[in-house]
Scaffold this active site. Structure first.
Site, mmCIF file in Angstrom:
data_model
loop_
_atom_site.group_PDB
_atom_site.id
_atom_site.type_symbol
_atom_site.label_atom_id
_atom_site.label_comp_id
_atom_site.label_asym_id
_atom_site.label_seq_id
_atom_site.Cartn_x
_atom_site.Cartn_y
_atom_site.Cartn_z
ATOM 1 C CG PHE A 120 -2.240 0.035 0.917
ATOM 2 C CD1 PHE A 120 -3.047 -1.182 0.169
ATOM 3 C CD2 PHE A 120 -3.130 0.966 1.608
ATOM 4 C CE1 PHE A 120 -4.194 -0.977 0.071
ATOM 5 C CE2 PHE A 120 -4.555 0.724 1.322
ATOM 6 C CZ PHE A 120 -5.272 -0.211 0.463
ATOM 7 C CD GLN A 241 -6.143 10.593 2.639
ATOM 8 O OE1 GLN A 241 -6.764 9.371 2.569
ATOM 9 N NE2 GLN A 241 -5.035 10.400 2.779
ATOM 10 C CG HIS A 243 -8.721 7.536 -2.558
ATOM 11 N ND1 HIS A 243 -8.492 7.030 -3.585
ATOM 12 C CD2 HIS A 243 -8.359 6.719 -1.493
ATOM 13 C CE1 HIS A 243 -7.959 6.080 -3.216
ATOM 14 N NE2 HIS A 243 -8.000 5.480 -2.110
ATOM 15 C CG LEU A 253 -12.294 4.090 -2.515
ATOM 16 C CD1 LEU A 253 -11.348 5.156 -2.681
ATOM 17 C CD2 LEU A 253 -12.479 3.495 -1.013
ATOM 18 C CD GLU A 256 -2.880 3.807 -1.179
ATOM 19 O OE1 GLU A 256 -3.755 4.782 -0.827
ATOM 20 O OE2 GLU A 256 -1.892 3.713 -0.358
ATOM 21 N NE ARG A 287 -5.307 6.466 0.400
ATOM 22 C CZ ARG A 287 -6.233 5.745 1.237
ATOM 23 N NH1 ARG A 287 -6.841 6.530 1.930
ATOM 24 N NH2 ARG A 287 -6.366 4.482 0.942
ATOM 25 C CG HIS A 354 -10.943 8.699 0.795
ATOM 26 N ND1 HIS A 354 -12.095 7.907 0.652
ATOM 27 C CD2 HIS A 354 -10.054 8.116 1.524
ATOM 28 C CE1 HIS A 354 -11.594 6.622 0.971
ATOM 29 N NE2 HIS A 354 -10.448 6.975 1.632
ATOM 30 N NE ARG A 399 -7.433 7.751 6.314
ATOM 31 C CZ ARG A 399 -7.756 6.770 5.572
ATOM 32 N NH1 ARG A 399 -7.024 5.692 5.456
ATOM 33 N NH2 ARG A 399 -8.520 6.910 4.645
#
Lengths: 588, 231
Positions: A120, A241, A243, A253, A256, A287, A354, A399
């Protein structure tokens, strides 16, 4: 107005997502009397939509260590995260994941029978070295698997659920102690007073601030707004954030994990542009970096499609087998909303609202803290918060993917443990403050006013467009100042909004009106913080202040609703047992 | 586009009625949920549940042109006009498209849908091979929307005694889990003429499941396991 019915519990939990249910389980197993209030049936909570996974240094796929995870999280948050809380979270992660597995979560498996872990963004070995595979996954439905399992274990533990009840306001007495909340039974339209020795807010995020969002309709920041109305601050709300990969124009979504499994982004020239922005981590940079890169490609005319308003996420080289086995939910979603098979056709994606890094300020025990008596770290008696609505802060200014499920579980559990300690020392309920009850009832009664006026839908639509225009990926003083002015004007119009639906029974229009009030307050917290912070850090990118400025701005913002006041408090840079990670230039 | 929507507000109406709506601004790719939101902006008294908008939370199950489905993943294109929208059949209506789901949730709880182990807990994960884990595919993905059970005639006639396809799918999800150690108790609980055996393999559940799951197959697997167990 007649007096509402009353119920009494040891603990009131507002929200039945991962944080609320993890805390409820801890408490129910300790034989505390717990009431979980949720405006939707628990498995509809937005944790259900989390896809990619939960980070823990299990080392099932590659060598790993919680300390590396901690480094990645501090760096990912652009050095705004509190390092004591980050150490606590990363150290607790493996235990949390094993617990989940024992509860029954159907994690995907490796050939040796252990939990599957995927790469990730922002996850490295050896403090910034090679890519780490740290994200524990149940295919691409990890949130669903975790939420349903936690709900199941709570049924087993006989937790008391109030499904489809909407929380109106916290009840606070003169000494500042929180004594429960006034809630509304949506089906009957009747208010109910829930007295509790301790109240945990676990009400989730506020992605509905923005028009295009990965977030569900219910993510309206209700708990955060309640905290503001109780005279308490919100922290770091300027950090929101975006995304990198929401379905372009629609918002759903795309995990990731799609890039973790080997997918990558291309612009209209077919160029794998992340190589320019993050030569080492490329598509698995954090991100904020990837979202800014996509936004830059689009701004500079290298976007795809007739409007040049998105880029493409390529998975067509992975093979049908990998897509079917590791990303089945994504495949379904692409078929449903785009009529394409991502194993054959690239997915149009764009940065999409997001996750809110900011929220209700807490310490690592889940206690809500505010500068009321001696300092900014004073706990508010009886009040706790965990999950996306809280700001511990483990995510700092940005994050990392896979740290959100971890956050809700670690701090849901930590709050549960702290509440159990509190309950053992406080056997009795404090007397309820009737004036606080009256204030909460007034908030509700306001929506009984009749007559002509604007509609909730009109204002909500204007608000989300305003936020998209004035508080998006790239920000400047002029644009935000204009946004604040418009928002003040919009806020003033709420007084003139009227409901046409006057029914008592399951009045969803009334719920949306209450949500609108919440969203407006949170929008102001976001814009006020963003305007004040004259630097670029993590998700907060100022075109007029493009550099991070540690000397002036390595500090948390605190916003109060009264007079839109802002204050600042220091970052807790000292971890619990290891050396601090001092700020360095952040490259991926 | 024309819609006919079931309306009932016990606060005002003595009986349910069908109300006609017209929506002019139809964009390509629009889902039924988008249309309902647009209609609610015209008439805010129209009540329905919805949340995630992508078919994972399971809030917006309803009966669409005679077939149960989730509004958020039902494309408007291809729906016959006027689109007739009703609450789930066989469930008590609270208001408009909102039904009382408690009979459905009660049956879910009745199958004790949680993992039970007797062995001491290891410090790490309980091992499970990819093949063992694969047996849970098609089972754990259920979103509890209720489309299946409320399309099942056996559930309509015996909602208290027949567990219904959704609950039985979950019963099999735990029977099929290599980690679970309560198979015997689970099978015992499903004995009797109603709980499991009222399934007449009509297969409406399979037909309507928005996640493509197969409760009838799961029910068959429970029956086969029971038989093996009995011998």
């Amino acid at each position: 107005m007649k007096t509402p019915a009353r119920r009494r519990f040891d603990t009131l939990i507002l929200g039945a997502g991962g944080a609320g249910l993890r805390a409820a389980l801890q408490l129910a197993r300790a034989e505390a009397r717990v009431a979980v209030v949720s405006k939707v049936f628990p498995t509809r909570s937005h944790t259900v939509a989390a896809q990619g996974g939960v980070n823990a240094a299990l080392g099932n796929v590659s060598p790993d260590n919680w300390h590396w995870h901690m480094y990645d999280t501090v760096k990912g948050g652009d050095y705004l995260g509190d390092q004591d809380a980050i150490e606590y979270m990363c150290r607790a992660a493996p235990k949390i994941v094993y617990e989940l597995e024992h509860f029954g979560v159907p994690f995907s498996r490796l050939d040796n029978g252990r939990i599957y872990q995927r790469p990730f963004g922002g996850m490295t070995r050896d403090f910034g070295g090679e890519q780490a595979a740290r994200t524990c996954a149940a295919a691409d439905r990890t949130g669903h698997a975790i939420l349903h399992t936690l709900f199941q274990q709570n049924i087993r533990a006989r937790t008391h659920f109030f499904d489809e009840y909407f929380a109106i306001d916290l009840l606070r007495d003169d000494e500042g102690a929180v004594l429960g909340a006034l809630v509304l039974e949506i089906e009957s339209g009747e208010p109910l007073l829930i007295e509790a020795k301790t109240t945990l807010i676990a009400s989730g995020g506020c992605g509905q601030l923005f028009r295009t969002t990965t977030n569900a309709h219910i993510n309206t920041g209700d708990g955060m707004a309640m905290v503001l109305r109780a005279g308490l601050p919100l922290q770091d709300m300027e950090f929101f954030q975006f995304h990198p990969t929401g379905i372009a124009g629609k918002g759903m979504l795309i995990t990731e994990g799609a890039r973790g499994e080997g997918g990558y982004l291309v612009n209209r020239e077919g160029e794998r542009f992340m190589e320019r922005y993050a030569p080492h981590a490329r598509d698995l940079a954090s991100r904020d970096v990837v979202s800014r890169a996509i936004a830059t490609e689009i701004r500079e005319g290298r976007g795809c499609g007739p409007q040049k308003d998105h880029v493409l996420l390529k998975l067509d080289h992975l093979g049908s087998g990998v897509v079917a086995q590791r990303l089945p939910g994504i495949r379904d979603m692409c078929r449903t909303f785009l009529h394409i098979d991502p194993a054959e056709t690239p997915i149009p994606v764009a940065p999409t609202a997001h996750y809110v890094m900011g929220g209700i300020p807490t310490n690592r025990f889940g206690e809500v803290v505010a500068p009321e008596k001696t300092g900014a770290e004073d706990p508010v008696p009886g009040l706790y918060a965990a999950g996306e609505c809280a700001c511990v802060s483990v995510h700092g200014a940005n994050r990392l993917g896979g740290n959100s499920l971890l956050d809700i579980l670690v701090f849901g559990r930590a709050a549960g443990k702290r509440i159990i300690e509190f309950l053992s020392e406080h056997r009795n309920h404090r007397p309820l403050d009737e004036a606080a009850v009256e204030r909460a009832l007034q908030r509700l009664a306001r929506w009984d006013r009749r007559g002509d006026g604007e509609s909730v839908a009109t204002l909500r639509d204007e608000l989300t467009r305003l936020m998209e225009e004035h508080a998006s990926v790239f920000r400047t003083e002029a644009v935000m100042r204009d946004g604040v002015d418009k928002l003040r004007a919009l806020r003033a119009r709420i007084a003139d909004v009227r409901l046409r639906d006057t029914s008592r029974v399951f009045n969803t229009a009334r719920i949306e009106a209450l949500e609108l009030e919440n969203l407006v307050d949170i929008s102001m917290a976001t814009l006020a913080g963003a305007l004040a912070r004259e630097e670029s850090r993590g998700a907060h990118s100022r075109i007029d202040f493009p550099q991070r400025d540690d000397a002036r701005w390595m500090k948390h913002s605190l916003y109060w609703r009264k007079d839109d006041r802002l204050e600042w408090k220091p970052v807790r840079t000292k971890p619990l047992s290891v050396d601090s990670f001092p700020p360095k230039e952040r490259v991926y | 586009m024309r819609f006919r929507i079931y309306r009932y507000d016990p606060d005002r109406d003595s009986a349910p009625r069908m109300q006609d709506y017209q929506l002019d601004d139809i964009r390509p790719g629009m889902m039924l949920r988008d249309a309902l939101i647009a209609l609610k902006a015209q008439d805010e008294s129209l009540a329905f549940r919805h949340s995630c908008g992508e078919g994972v939370c399971g809030s917006d199950g309803m009966n669409i042109n005679g077939r149960n489905g989730l509004a958020c993943i039902t494309p408007l294109a291809g729906l016959k006009e006027p689109v007739e929208i009703r609450p789930f059949p066989g469930m008590p209506v609270i208001r408009d498209l909102i039904v009382d789901m408690s009979p459905f949730y009660r049956q879910y709880r009745a199958v004790k849908p949680w993992l039970v182990r007797e062995d001491p807990e290891p410090e790490v994960e309980v091992l499970q091979t990819p093949a063992q884990r694969a047996r849970l595919d098609g089972l754990y993905e259920c979103i509890l929307c209720g489309c299946c059970s409320t399309a099942c005639p056996s559930f309509w006639w015996n909602p208290e005694r027949f567990l219904g396809p959704a609950a039985l799918l979950q019963a099999w999800r735990f029977l099929a889990d290599s980690r679970d150690q309560h198979s015997e108790q689970r099978l015992d609980q499903l004995e009797g003429p109603y709980r499991l055996f009222r399934c007449h393999t009509i297969m409406n559940c399979v037909e309507v499941c928005p996640k493509g799951l197969h409760p009838t197959r799961a029910i068959g697997q429970i029956k086969a396991t029971m038989l093996k167990h009995a011998i």
